[in-house]
Scaffold this motif. Sequence first.
Motif, short mmCIF file in Angstrom:
data_model
loop_
_atom_site.label_atom_id
_atom_site.label_comp_id
_atom_site.label_asym_id
_atom_site.label_seq_id
_atom_site.Cartn_x
_atom_site.Cartn_y
_atom_site.Cartn_z
N GLN A 128 19.41 -5.92 -6.76
CA GLN A 128 18.51 -5.34 -7.75
C GLN A 128 18.07 -6.39 -8.76
O GLN A 128 16.91 -6.49 -9.12
CB GLN A 128 19.25 -4.22 -8.49
CG GLN A 128 18.52 -2.93 -8.56
CD GLN A 128 19.23 -1.99 -9.52
OE1 GLN A 128 20.44 -2.07 -9.71
NE2 GLN A 128 18.49 -1.11 -10.14
N ALA A 131 15.56 -8.68 -7.36
CA ALA A 131 14.24 -8.05 -7.29
C ALA A 131 13.59 -8.06 -8.66
O ALA A 131 12.40 -8.34 -8.82
CB ALA A 131 14.40 -6.62 -6.77
N ARG A 132 14.40 -7.74 -9.66
CA ARG A 132 13.89 -7.73 -11.03
C ARG A 132 13.41 -9.12 -11.44
O ARG A 132 12.38 -9.27 -12.08
CB ARG A 132 15.01 -7.26 -11.97
CG ARG A 132 14.61 -7.22 -13.41
CD ARG A 132 14.06 -5.86 -13.80
NE ARG A 132 13.62 -5.90 -15.20
CZ ARG A 132 12.35 -5.94 -15.56
NH1 ARG A 132 11.39 -5.94 -14.67
NH2 ARG A 132 12.02 -5.99 -16.84
N GLU A 135 10.12 -9.71 -9.96
CA GLU A 135 9.13 -8.93 -10.72
C GLU A 135 8.71 -9.68 -11.97
O GLU A 135 7.53 -9.84 -12.27
CB GLU A 135 9.80 -7.63 -11.19
CG GLU A 135 9.30 -6.38 -10.55
CD GLU A 135 10.15 -5.21 -11.05
OE1 GLU A 135 10.84 -4.62 -10.20
OE2 GLU A 135 10.15 -4.93 -12.26
N LEU A 136 9.73 -10.14 -12.71
CA LEU A 136 9.47 -10.85 -13.96
C LEU A 136 8.67 -12.12 -13.71
O LEU A 136 7.78 -12.46 -14.48
CB LEU A 136 10.78 -11.20 -14.66
CG LEU A 136 11.47 -10.03 -15.34
CD1 LEU A 136 12.93 -10.34 -15.61
CD2 LEU A 136 10.78 -9.68 -16.64
N SER A 138 6.51 -12.67 -11.39
CA SER A 138 5.11 -12.32 -11.19
C SER A 138 4.47 -11.96 -12.51
O SER A 138 3.34 -12.33 -12.79
CB SER A 138 4.99 -11.13 -10.24
OG SER A 138 5.71 -11.37 -9.07
N LEU A 139 5.23 -11.23 -13.32
CA LEU A 139 4.70 -10.79 -14.60
C LEU A 139 4.27 -11.97 -15.46
O LEU A 139 3.24 -11.93 -16.13
CB LEU A 139 5.78 -9.99 -15.34
CG LEU A 139 5.36 -9.35 -16.66
CD1 LEU A 139 4.34 -8.27 -16.41
CD2 LEU A 139 6.58 -8.76 -17.37
N LYS A 146 8.81 -15.81 -4.67
CA LYS A 146 10.00 -15.79 -3.82
C LYS A 146 10.51 -17.19 -3.54
O LYS A 146 11.72 -17.45 -3.55
CB LYS A 146 9.67 -15.08 -2.49
CG LYS A 146 10.66 -13.99 -2.18
CD LYS A 146 10.46 -13.35 -0.85
CE LYS A 146 10.09 -11.90 -1.10
NZ LYS A 146 9.74 -11.13 0.03
N SER A 171 13.86 -10.68 -19.72
CA SER A 171 14.63 -10.06 -18.64
C SER A 171 15.51 -8.91 -19.08
O SER A 171 15.84 -8.04 -18.28
CB SER A 171 15.49 -11.11 -17.92
OG SER A 171 16.38 -11.68 -18.84
#
Lengths: 336, 289, 314
Positions: A128, A131-132, A135-136, A138-139, A146, A171
Amino acid sequence: MSEPLLRVRDLRVQFKLARGTLRAVDGASFEVGRGEALGLVGESGSGKTVALRALVGLLPRSARIAGGSIEFDGVDVLTLDEDRRRALRGRSIAMVFQEPMTALNPVMRVGEQIGESPLVRLGMGRRQARARALELMSLVGIPDAKRRADAYPHELSGGLRQRVMIAIALSAEPKLLLCDEPTTALDVTIQDQILKLLLSLQEELGVSLVFVSHDLAVIAQACKNVAVMYAGGVVETGTVDAVFREPRHPYTLGLLRSVPDVDGVRGRLSSIPGTPPDLAALPTGCPFHPRCPFVVDKCTSGEFPLRALAGNRATACIRDDACAEDARREPVVANA
Amino acid sequence: MGAAAEIVAEATLVEHRRGFRRRWYRTPTFVAGVSILGLIALAAAAAPLITTHDPVQQDLLHTLSGPSWSHPLGTDDLGRDEWSRIVYGARTDLRVAFIAVFFSFLIGTIIGLLSGYYGGTVDTLASWLVNVVVAFPFYILIIALVFVLGSNTRNIYIAVILVGWVSYTRIIRGEVLVAKRREYVLAARAAGLSDVRILRRHLLPNVVTQAIIFAMSDIVLTILAIVTLGYLGLGVQPPTPDWGRMAFEGQTFLTTRWELSTFPGIAVVITALGLSLLADGLADLLRPE
Amino acid sequence: MSLTGYVVRRLLQAVPVALGVTILVFFLIHLIPGDPARTILGNHATPRNVALLRHDWGLDRPLPVQYEKFMARLVHGDLGSSLNYGVGAGRLVRERLPVTLWLICYGALLSVLIAVPLALFAASRRDRVSDHLIRGVPLVGLGFPPFWIGIVLLLVFGLHLGRLFPVGGYGQGFFGHLHSMFLPALTVALALCPILIRSLRAALLEVLEADYITTARSKGLSERRVLMHHAFRNAAISTVSVLGVNIGFLVGGTLVIEQVFAVPGVGQLMINSVFQRDFPVVQAVALVFSMLVVLVYLLTDIAHALLDPRVRFD
C-alpha cells in the motif's frame, strides 16, 4: 473569518555562543490562515530559517526557545512534550528543505523514502505504501514514476530531487507545509516549475504554506500574504499586493528597491546602506535605525512591536506614513 | 608580479604562525602534552642525576629484590636497578623514535612534494611504491627488515625509515595536489619563479602542517614499534636498556615481581599520552580559524 | 558502470601492487649485508654448504633470472624449503594459518563488539561527560603496546582471577579454541579498539549531523527508527571501511600477541624462524600475509561498493 491554522506570537529563539547570546529570533509574530500561503521574507541572518525550524522543533542543540508561543490548530506547541511534538511532525506540519541533494538519504531508494511516512505514520502495509508513493510521485509531476521510484537520489536531477522532497513532505497528509528556500538551489527554469507545482498543490490539497525566501519575486508569485523579517523580528505583515505596492516599513522599501527591476518602472538600482546587525549585539531601539533613511530620535530607544493597521496589515515602524509616501512618489512596482 | 605572489604566500603562512603564538598557552591539550613530554625528556636527559645506579651494572647478590631505599623499583633478574633502567630506557627509545621519524618525515615530504607537484611518471612510480609498502602489514615488514639487516639499533632506524616515509608522502602529496591549484602558486609560476623556489618557499610551508601533526602520532607508533621489537628480542640489543626488552625479561617473573614487566609498559603509556596530547593540541592550534 | 565492472577494475588495480609485493619480498634477501647465504647459514657453515645454498637459491645468476625463477616457483605454490624443518615453507605456513586466522577474526569480532556500542554511545551524547570519557580511550589507549595489554591481561585473568582462562595454547575443538584464545583475542581487540572508537565516532557524528537525518526527523519518525534505519546504514559503510583500513595493524598485532600467549600461529612461526635464521620461512610468511592484506583491501572496497550506491558512478 475562521481561526488561523498557525499563529506565532512573539517568538524568541536564542543560541548560546562563547561570546554571548545570539538572538536569532527576537519577538517574531505572524499568522497563517487555513489553505493560505504566507511568504517569510528576509536576508540571510534575519532569523527566518530558525523561526521555521522552531515551528517543527528541529532546532540544533545549542538553540533555546526563550519565549513566545506557537499555536497550531489552537494548541500551543511549545507547551507540549517531545512525544506529542513529534507526533505533529510529518502528519500535521511537514518541511521541504533547501538542498535536496543532502536532505535525501543517499543510500535509500527514493520510492522507499517517500513511502516511509505512509508505512510508519499512516500504518499502511508495504505494498500500500509503495502504491501511495507512486501516487505522490505522479502528483508532484515525476514522469515514469515506477522506474524512478527505484532510483537513488544521486541518480536524479536537481529538479526531480526537489519534487521527491515535496512528495515526502506531502506523504503523511499534513495541514501545513513549511518550505525553506525550496527553489534557491535550482536553475531558474526549474525554479519556475517547482513554484507552479507548489501553487497547484496548495490549491488542490488545501494545504497551508509558509514559504521562506530572500527572493521577493518568488514570494510575489507564490504567496498571498507576506511577513518581512529583519534582525530576528517580523517588521511588517500584510497581503503581498498591499505590502509590495505600498511598503510601510523602510526595510521592506529598501528590499523592494534593491531588486533588479525588469519592468523598467524604477530609474535606478539602489541598495540598503550599511550591513545587517550582529545578532549577538543588537542596537538599542529599532534594530533597523542605523540604516534607515527616515530615522528620527525616537527610533533610537524603546521597543517597536508590530502595530496593527487598517486592511489587515501591521508594521513595526513609527514612520510608516513617511515610508508609504516615499513609495508612492517613487513607485517600486508597475501599476502602483 | 613575483613580489605580489610572495606577499600572498607570506600572508598565508603568517596566518598560521600568528594563530599559533597567540593561543598555545590557552590550549589545554597542547600544554598538557608539552608538560608531560617535557618532563620525560628532561628526566631522560638528566638521567645520571636522578638515578643512583648504572643501568647495566649487575648485582647478582641482589636479584629480583623488591622496592627498597637504594632500589626504588627493585631489581631485575640480574640485579640491575629497575628505576635506572626505566629512565635510561627513555633515553634510548625516545632518541631512536625521534630521529627515525625525523628522517621519515624528511624523505617522505620530499618525495611527496616532487610527486604531487610534478605528477607524471614520478608520481605514478612513487604512488605505486607507496601502495606496495602499504600492502605489507607494518610489523611484518619491520621484522623482515630487521631480520635481514640484523638486529641492532642502526638497523632499527633503517627499518622504521624505510617503512615510515610512506605516510608522509601520502599526506604531502595530497596537500600539494590541492595547493598547487591555488592562486598563489599559479601567480608564482606566472611570474617565472623557479620550481625549487616555489616548492621551498611557497608550497612547503603551507602543506607541511598536516605532516607535522601526523609526525607526533607517528612518534607514538614508532616508540611502540621499537618497544615491540625489543619485546620480541629483535630490537635494541641488551644490555642497553629498552622498555620492550625489559617487559619481556620480566614476564617470566610475573607471579612474583610483576612490576618488572608492567612498569616499562606504563612508561610507554605515559610517554605516548604526552605525545598524543601534544598532537591533539597542535592540531587544534594549527587549524586555520 | 556495473558492479562486475567495478570489481574487475579493482582486481586489475590490485595486480601491479601484488606484483610489487613479490618484488619487494624477493628483494629482501638482497638487502642482507654481505653474502646472504653465509649470513643465513651462520659463521660455522662450510664453504661447500654456502656454495650449495647459493646455487640452490640462484644467487649466482643475474637478478632478472633470479626473479623469474622465484616467480615460476611461486606460481606453482612453491615457497621454498625451510632450512630448519626441511619441509616446504608453504606447508608450514598453511598448517599454522588457521590458528592465526582464528585469532584475527576472533579479535576483530570482539573489537567491533566493544567499539561500535561505545562509539554509538559517544556520538549520541556528543560533548557530554560520557562522550569526553569515551574520547579519552583512544587518547590513552593508542599508547598501549599490544604486548603489554597482553601481559596485564595475563596477570589479571590468567594468574589472579581464579585462573579463568588458560594462559596460552590453542585448545581443542571449537569451544576449546574460544576458551583458550579468549585472552589473546581480547588483547587484539583492546589494541584495535582505540583506533576503531575514534574513527567510528567521527564517522557516526558526520552521519548524525547530516541533513537527511533532519529530514527523517521532520517526518516525525521515532529517534530509534531514525538511528536504525537511516543513520545506521550510512554508518555501516564507514565502519566497514575503517575496519578494512586497519587490517594491516590487526595482522601485525596478532603477530606479537601470539608470542605473549604462546599461540602456535603463523606469527610465532615467523619469529622463531627469524631467530633460527630460516630465511625461506620468513619470506614465505611475509608474502602470504601481504597477499592476505591486499585481498582484504580489495574485499573492503568491494563491500563498500555493494553497500554504497554512490560508489559505482565514478
